[in-house]
Design a protein around this motif. Structure first.
Motif, PDB file in Angstrom:
ATOM      1  N   MET A  41      39.830  47.907  34.742  1.00 40.89           N
ATOM      2  CA  MET A  41      39.443  46.748  35.615  1.00 40.89           C
ATOM      3  C   MET A  41      41.528  46.465  36.158  1.00 40.89           C
ATOM      4  SD  MET A  41      36.739  45.484  35.745  1.00 40.89           S
ATOM      5  CE  MET A  41      36.904  44.385  36.758  1.00 40.89           C
TER       6      MET A  41
ATOM      7  N   HIS B  99      45.906  43.179  40.393  1.00 39.89           N
ATOM      8  CA  HIS B  99      44.991  43.432  40.469  1.00 39.89           C
ATOM      9  C   HIS B  99      44.415  42.528  42.076  1.00 39.89           C
ATOM     10  CE1 HIS B  99      42.440  41.135  37.682  1.00 39.89           C
ATOM     11  NE2 HIS B  99      43.406  41.477  36.818  1.00 39.89           N
TER      12      HIS B  99
ATOM     13  N   TRP C 297      38.846  39.885  41.243  1.00 36.17           N
ATOM     14  CA  TRP C 297      37.132  40.204  41.332  1.00 36.17           C
ATOM     15  C   TRP C 297      36.193  38.987  41.032  1.00 36.17           C
ATOM     16  CZ3 TRP C 297      38.605  44.787  42.229  1.00 36.17           C
ATOM     17  CH2 TRP C 297      39.722  45.403  41.734  1.00 36.17           C
TER      18      TRP C 297
ATOM     19  N   ILE D 231      31.097  42.501  40.287  1.00 39.40           N
ATOM     20  CA  ILE D 231      32.336  43.697  39.977  1.00 39.40           C
ATOM     21  C   ILE D 231      32.727  43.070  38.635  1.00 39.40           C
ATOM     22  CG2 ILE D 231      34.311  44.658  40.926  1.00 39.40           C
ATOM     23  CD1 ILE D 231      34.607  43.704  43.262  1.00 39.40           C
TER      24      ILE D 231
END
Length: 532
Positions: A286, A305, A308, A312
């Protein structure tokens, strides 16, 4: 950094794990799609438009002198920037077809022309290598290196079927990692040479490859032998000398444990973002990271990141590709939601700042393929395709509506595909298929049943046909009726009856005048009394 859902417009069924994204002349291209398009796009290549939260496809044409480009999954794809007067192009090698055939062909894809209505036309040429030619494979990488004013391609890694002499009925469709050889070939003379380096002792597939000048970096990858994803990082240095090339390899200690990752360039410099992939058979990676190539070497740093979504986070698999500089097209399966009309959710991930974002995205390439749950082992069909390119914007004008892909026009795969179930009792699995007839080579034998709505294709093995009967039915004008449609398992058509016309010879009258005389009254009276 943003994560935006996308709505596919009549094209969700084509974007499957294994599709590849390319860019030519500022237009995004998709090939390696699901199935074999028949009417909507005979070439099997589509133009992709991402705009205002929607994703649309339209058919792309090829020049008349182009060769056929099959729908390859997990090929090695490398972008060639314009140089020495040559246009921008892509080199495509290997890959798998939807029939699970592995290719060893090499293609050169370029733009042929632009029509008066700005429609893109492509040109595809198949190239033939000479020398030490790499055999068929998928999940490998192809990179460009420049040294001493020369340019060459570096091919490494991949996965292929077991050699023919080692394959048994139990391991007929088993795959292994290709030997850890580095293949080097030039595009002018197409001469290929194989090189073995002591640092590259194990085969690896679905790794990340980035290049700068005369160096290629191999990051991560999966090994079937050890069933692991060690944090590997190799730097391959290539010197294109006048005689034979000189290759050297160095092992670095800043690698990543990752496979089937998506990579996108974030600027004109050699700066990339790596997203997605897997760090184990049951765990996605991830995190995101940046990769910078400069004169000193390679630098890898962690990157925040996106936030999400639950879909996901909880999905077992994901796939996607680069959607322009700093942008990624990401897809996750709906996983057990029958109410959903589409098989995947699509997202647009952007790592650009507000100043760098454009309303229309070009697409840089990289795609991966995950596993199909009931057809293959975890991560078996993952893919990586790597692209380095300059940014291009999509055209602002609207597409010709007549070229938009219509899912209703697509040929029904249940009638034509070898990778589908032919009937309710079908026992043929294309991923574990073993030859049943001596005449079978790469796919199960199929035969057409003439009954039903227009007929349908069935596996000969499922219908318990003997090889002799199969060969007999495939010849002449014979119709086959499968067991599901009652009666005999087959029925031969009766040949049309040929009636030989009788030869009629007209009767010749010897003396026609003699029969034409007038009968007397006495004779008439005699015959009347006789018959009365």
């Amino acid at each position: 950094m943003t994560l935006q859902p996308l709505t596919p417009v009549n094209c969700a069924s084509l974007l499957q794990p294994g599709c590849s994204l390319l860019q030519l002349d500022g237009e995004t291209l998709l090939f390696g799609q699901k199935g074999w398009p028949k009417r909507s796009c005979p070439t099997g290549v589509f133009g992709v438009r991402l705009k205002k939260g929607e994703m649309k496809l339209r058919a792309i044409s090829f020049s008349n002198d182009s060769c056929y480009l099959p729908p390859l999954r997990c090929p090695a794809v490398c972008r060639l920037d314009p140089y020495d007067g040559l246009p921008e192009s892509y080199i495509i090698h290997g890959g798998r077809t939807p029939n699970n055939e592995i290719s060893s062909s090499l293609y050169l894809l370029t733009m042929d022309s632009r029509g008066c209505n700005r429609k893109l036309m492509l040109s595809c040429k198949e190239k033939e290598l000479v020398g030490e030619v790499p055999h068929a494979r998928y999940g490998h990488t192809l990179s460009m290196v420049q040294s001493r004013g020369k340019t060459a391609c570096v091919l490494f890694g991949g996965r292929s079927y077991m050699p023919a002499g080692e394959r048994t009925t139990e391991t007929w469709n088993s795959v292994i990692d290709c030997p850890p050889q580095v293949f080097l070939f030039d595009l002018e003379f197409l001469c290929s040479s194989a090189h073995t380096l002591p640092e590259l002792s194990d085969g690896q597939s679905f790794h990340v490859a980035v290049s700068r000048k005369d160096c290629v970096y191999f990051i991560g990858g999966h090994s079937i032998t050890s069933d692991s994803r060690p944090p590997r990082l190799f730097r391959l240095h290539v010197e294109l000398l006048q005689g034979s090339p000189l290759l050297s390899c160095e092992t670095l200690d800043t690698g990543l444990s990752i496979s089937s990752a998506i990579i996108t360039r974030t600027g004109p410099a050699h700066r990339y973002v790596i997203l997605g992939g897997y760090q184990s058979d049951s765990q996605k990676r991830m995190e995101c990271c940046t990769v910078l190539l400069d004169e000193k070497g390679i630098h890898i740093e962690q990157l925040e990141h996106p936030k999400w979504t639950p879909d996901i986070i909880h999905s077992r698999t994901w796939f996607g590709g680069s959607a322009g500089e700093g942008c990624v097209l990401l897809a996750v399966p709906t996983e057990g939601r029958p109410a959903q009309p589409d098989s995947f959710y699509f997202y647009h991930v952007s790592f650009q700042t507000d100043q760098e974002c454009n309303e229309e995205e070009g697409t840089q390439a990289c795609s991966q393929e995950s596993t199909d749950y009931d057809n293959s082992t975890p991560l078996e069909d993952s893919e990586e395709i790597y692209f380095g390119r300059e940014p291009h914007e999509m055209e602002a004008s609207s597409d010709d509506e007549g070229d938009n892909y219509n899912e209703d026009d697509e040929e029904d795969e249940s009638q034509t595909g070898y990778w589908i179930k032919c009937c309710l009792s079908c026992q043929v699995d294309p991923n574990t298929w073993e030859p049943f007839y001596s005449t079978e080579l790469l796919r199960p034998a199929m035969i057409f049943c003439s009954r039903g709505e227009g007929g349908h294709w069935v596996h000969a093995q499922c219908m318990e046909l003997s090889e002799t009967l199969l060969l007999k039915l495939s010849q002449g004008s014979k119709k086959y009726f499968c067991l599901d449609h009652g009666g005999l398992p087959y029925q031969e058509t009766t040949p049309p009856r040929q009636v030989i016309p009788l030869k009629r010879t007209p009767m010749k009258v010897k003396d026609r005048k003699a029969l034409m005389y007038k009968m007397s009254s006495a004779k008439k009276s005699f015959f009347k009394r006789l018959f009365d």
